[in-house]
Write an enzyme that holds these catalytic residues in place. Sequence first.
Site, short mmCIF file in Angstrom:
data_model
loop_
_atom_site.label_atom_id
_atom_site.label_comp_id
_atom_site.label_asym_id
_atom_site.label_seq_id
_atom_site.Cartn_x
_atom_site.Cartn_y
_atom_site.Cartn_z
N LYS A 65 -8.78 -31.77 -9.96
CA LYS A 65 -8.51 -30.27 -10.33
C LYS A 65 -8.91 -30.10 -11.88
O LYS A 65 -9.41 -28.98 -12.29
CB LYS A 65 -7.08 -29.53 -10.29
N ASP A 101 -4.19 -20.74 -7.68
CA ASP A 101 -2.83 -21.37 -7.42
C ASP A 101 -1.78 -20.46 -8.55
O ASP A 101 -0.86 -19.94 -8.13
CB ASP A 101 -2.64 -22.84 -8.21
#
Length: 279
Positions: A65, A101
């Site tokens: 990420k 997210d």
Amino acid sequence: MKHCYLIGYPVSHSLSPVMHNAAFKRLGLDITYSLAPVEPGRLGAYVNDLRRDDFLGASVTIPHKVEVIRHLDTVDATASAIGAVNTIVHGDGRLEGYNTDATGAVKALREEYGELEGAEIVVLGAGGASRAVCYQLSRMDCSLTILNRTADKARRLADSIRDASYARIKCGGLAELGERIGGADILVNATPVGMSPEVNASPVPFKLLRPGLFVYDVIYNPLNTKLLIEAQTVGARTLGGARMLVYQGAEAFQMWTGREAPVETMLEAVLSSLGGRRR
Ligand code: ATR
């Protein structure tokens, strides 16, 4: 046919393929979503190869990420501030990075809890999941206390989001949990404590739970963690991580396809994979 991938290492236990393929099928879209296990040393080469016509987009997970950012053409403001990308969108040969997210986690909380403005929120953990949650909460006029096993990491996270924050931000170690939880409206667990297979662990001693506290655990496996079960026992309202998973996926789906995501279909797919029932 267009293709989407989950880029991570390892990726075999992910629910994202089940969730996204159910959504593509529901809308009759000729798109597949498959697993892309990419070893850390191969990430750059893999991402560079995605600027091809049949690539629509990707989800990015652990451990890529953060590292993926330097291989993309653009990164939006939220993902940049968090320092992590979980969604890649392919547009005209360019690869764009986003972080859904953060938005997905807070959307789920707001939907279940109600307005977050003015709320006293305690977040446990200062890793990747916490960073996404805390950044998004810091965009609101609330009070945010970040507590972490390693207090210094909580302080660094607090310092990194404080400047651009609308929230009042405090931080500390887990020793302060009892004192901080006493005045809190919402407790968020953003640590992996209680995640399968360690299902008998909880990050919060039972005696600190009380009816007026709203408890949000971002873990989705199991659907009902020990923390949530104990919170329900004392009459507290709770929320598990399945909706966060679905909302971050739904936002990615919308960016890839330009269509509204069939959220309920995605949730059904996730719940049935985890052996759960609709609430
Ligand atoms: P994620 O991406 O899921 O957030 P991470 O970046 O590894 O995972 O972060 C895990 C977080 O949970 C950290 O804040 C970690 O605390 P430390 O910074 O002290 O390592 C916290 N954590 C992990 N295991 C824990 C445990 N057994 N008790 C308390 N906190 C724990």
